[in-house]
Write a protein that holds these residues in place. Sequence first.
Motif, PDB file in Angstrom:
ATOM      1  N   UNK A 151      70.694 101.324  94.283  1.00 28.10           N
ATOM      2  CA  UNK A 151      71.605 101.077  95.407  1.00 28.10           C
ATOM      3  C   UNK A 151      72.732 100.097  95.122  1.00 28.10           C
ATOM      4  N   UNK A 152      72.521  99.185  94.159  1.00 28.41           N
ATOM      5  CA  UNK A 152      73.567  98.217  93.832  1.00 28.41           C
ATOM      6  C   UNK A 152      74.521  98.726  92.759  1.00 28.41           C
ATOM      7  N   UNK A 153      74.273  99.944  92.257  1.00 21.26           N
ATOM      8  CA  UNK A 153      75.154 100.521  91.250  1.00 21.26           C
ATOM      9  C   UNK A 153      74.748 100.238  89.824  1.00 21.26           C
ATOM     10  N   UNK A 154      73.585  99.620  89.635  1.00 22.05           N
ATOM     11  CA  UNK A 154      73.096  99.355  88.281  1.00 22.05           C
ATOM     12  C   UNK A 154      72.365 100.589  87.744  1.00 22.05           C
ATOM     13  N   UNK A 155      72.613 100.918  86.480  1.00 21.95           N
ATOM     14  CA  UNK A 155      71.951 102.049  85.844  1.00 21.95           C
ATOM     15  C   UNK A 155      70.541 101.640  85.429  1.00 21.95           C
ATOM     16  N   UNK A 156      69.553 102.461  85.841  1.00 25.24           N
ATOM     17  CA  UNK A 156      68.160 102.174  85.514  1.00 25.24           C
ATOM     18  C   UNK A 156      67.533 103.414  84.877  1.00 25.24           C
ATOM     19  N   UNK A 157      66.617 103.222  83.923  1.00 26.51           N
ATOM     20  CA  UNK A 157      65.956 104.374  83.292  1.00 26.51           C
ATOM     21  C   UNK A 157      64.909 104.979  84.219  1.00 26.51           C
ATOM     22  N   UNK A 158      64.811 106.286  84.194  1.00 27.33           N
ATOM     23  CA  UNK A 158      63.828 107.020  84.987  1.00 27.33           C
ATOM     24  C   UNK A 158      62.927 107.780  84.014  1.00 27.33           C
ATOM     25  N   UNK A 159      62.047 107.060  83.326  1.00 29.21           N
ATOM     26  CA  UNK A 159      61.234 107.654  82.271  1.00 29.21           C
ATOM     27  C   UNK A 159      60.270 108.713  82.804  1.00 29.21           C
ATOM     28  N   UNK A 160      59.837 108.549  84.052  1.00 31.04           N
ATOM     29  CA  UNK A 160      58.911 109.523  84.642  1.00 31.04           C
ATOM     30  C   UNK A 160      59.651 110.663  85.342  1.00 31.04           C
ATOM     31  N   UNK A 161      60.986 110.590  85.412  1.00 27.04           N
ATOM     32  CA  UNK A 161      61.832 111.628  86.022  1.00 27.04           C
ATOM     33  C   UNK A 161      61.478 111.871  87.489  1.00 27.04           C
ATOM     34  N   UNK A 162      61.292 110.792  88.221  1.00 30.78           N
ATOM     35  CA  UNK A 162      60.907 110.917  89.624  1.00 30.78           C
ATOM     36  C   UNK A 162      61.859 110.225  90.590  1.00 30.78           C
ATOM     37  N   UNK A 163      62.760 109.397  90.083  1.00 33.48           N
ATOM     38  CA  UNK A 163      63.629 108.641  90.975  1.00 33.48           C
ATOM     39  C   UNK A 163      64.653 109.552  91.641  1.00 33.48           C
ATOM     40  N   UNK A 164      64.953 109.286  92.909  1.00 32.04           N
ATOM     41  CA  UNK A 164      65.942 110.115  93.616  1.00 32.04           C
ATOM     42  C   UNK A 164      67.359 109.804  93.162  1.00 32.04           C
ATOM     43  N   UNK A 165      68.273 110.688  93.514  1.00 33.75           N
ATOM     44  CA  UNK A 165      69.682 110.480  93.199  1.00 33.75           C
ATOM     45  C   UNK A 165      70.136 111.313  92.017  1.00 33.75           C
ATOM     46  N   UNK A 166      71.427 111.292  91.777  1.00 31.96           N
ATOM     47  CA  UNK A 166      71.997 112.044  90.661  1.00 31.96           C
ATOM     48  C   UNK A 166      71.574 111.399  89.350  1.00 31.96           C
ATOM     49  N   UNK A 167      71.116 112.211  88.434  1.00 31.22           N
ATOM     50  CA  UNK A 167      70.650 111.697  87.161  1.00 31.22           C
ATOM     51  C   UNK A 167      71.623 111.974  86.037  1.00 31.22           C
TER      52      UNK A 167
END
Length: 227
Positions: free
Chosen positions: A43-59
Motif C-alpha cells: 500500500x505504501x508503494x514499496x516493492x515486496x517479494x511474493x515467494x508464495x505467489x499469494x499476495x493480491x495486486x498486480x504482480x
Amino acid sequence: MADRRRQHDDAEPAVDGHGGERLCAATREALSPDHLIRFVADPSGDIVPDLARRLPGRGVWVKADKAVLERAVKANVFAKSLKRHVKADPALPERVEHLLEKRVLEALALANKAGLVTAGFQQVDELLEGGTTAVLVQASDAADGGRERLQRKYAAVARARGKEASLVTSLSTEQLSLAMGRSNVVHAALIQGGAAERFYDEAERLRRYRSGIGASDRPESARELKV
C-alpha cells in the motif's frame, strides 16, 4: 481461482502457447513460474517479494537470479511494468536471498518432523547403502574426506539403480543443527516423501538464485547444489 485472478492482475501475463510461462520483466525471457519470482507493491508503494505467489495486486515477475534482480532494481523495472511510481529498495536482492534461505530451512525442519531425515555420518552411510535416499545433505563447512566419501557412495548407488543423485551443500553445520533441533549436524539424508520433495525444490530455487545457473545448464550428472 487465485492463479486465474493473477493472470488478469499481473503486469506480465501468461505467455500464450507456452504452458503458463511468464515473461521476466527484466530479461523478457519466457520462463516457468518456478524459475521466476513474483513481486507486488504494498500500500505504501514499496516493492515486496511474493515467494508464495499469494499476495493480491498486480504482480511483476523477475527471473530467480540475484544478478538479474539487481539489474531490475537499478533499471527501475518495477515502475515501468506497473506504470506507476513504486520504490524498490537497493537491498531487495539480499532480502530475497534471506527469505529463500529461510524457506529452505523451514522445509528441512518440516521434513525432519515428518520423520524423513536421518543425521550422522554412520547413519547416513547405512541409509545410502539401502538405496532409499532421496536427497543427501552435507554442511558447506564439512570436512572434505567424509563429504567426498559419502558423495561417491551416493552417486554410485543412485547410478546402479538408474536414479539421479540429489545433493544439497548450501547450508552450514550451524544452520542444519538449528533446523533439526540437534547439535553438530554435518551429514543428513532424506528419504522420499512430499516434505523431502519440497525441501529439494526450495534448495534448488536458492541455488539457482545465487548462481544464476539452471539445472539444465549444469554438466554434472548429479544434481549438486553448491551455492
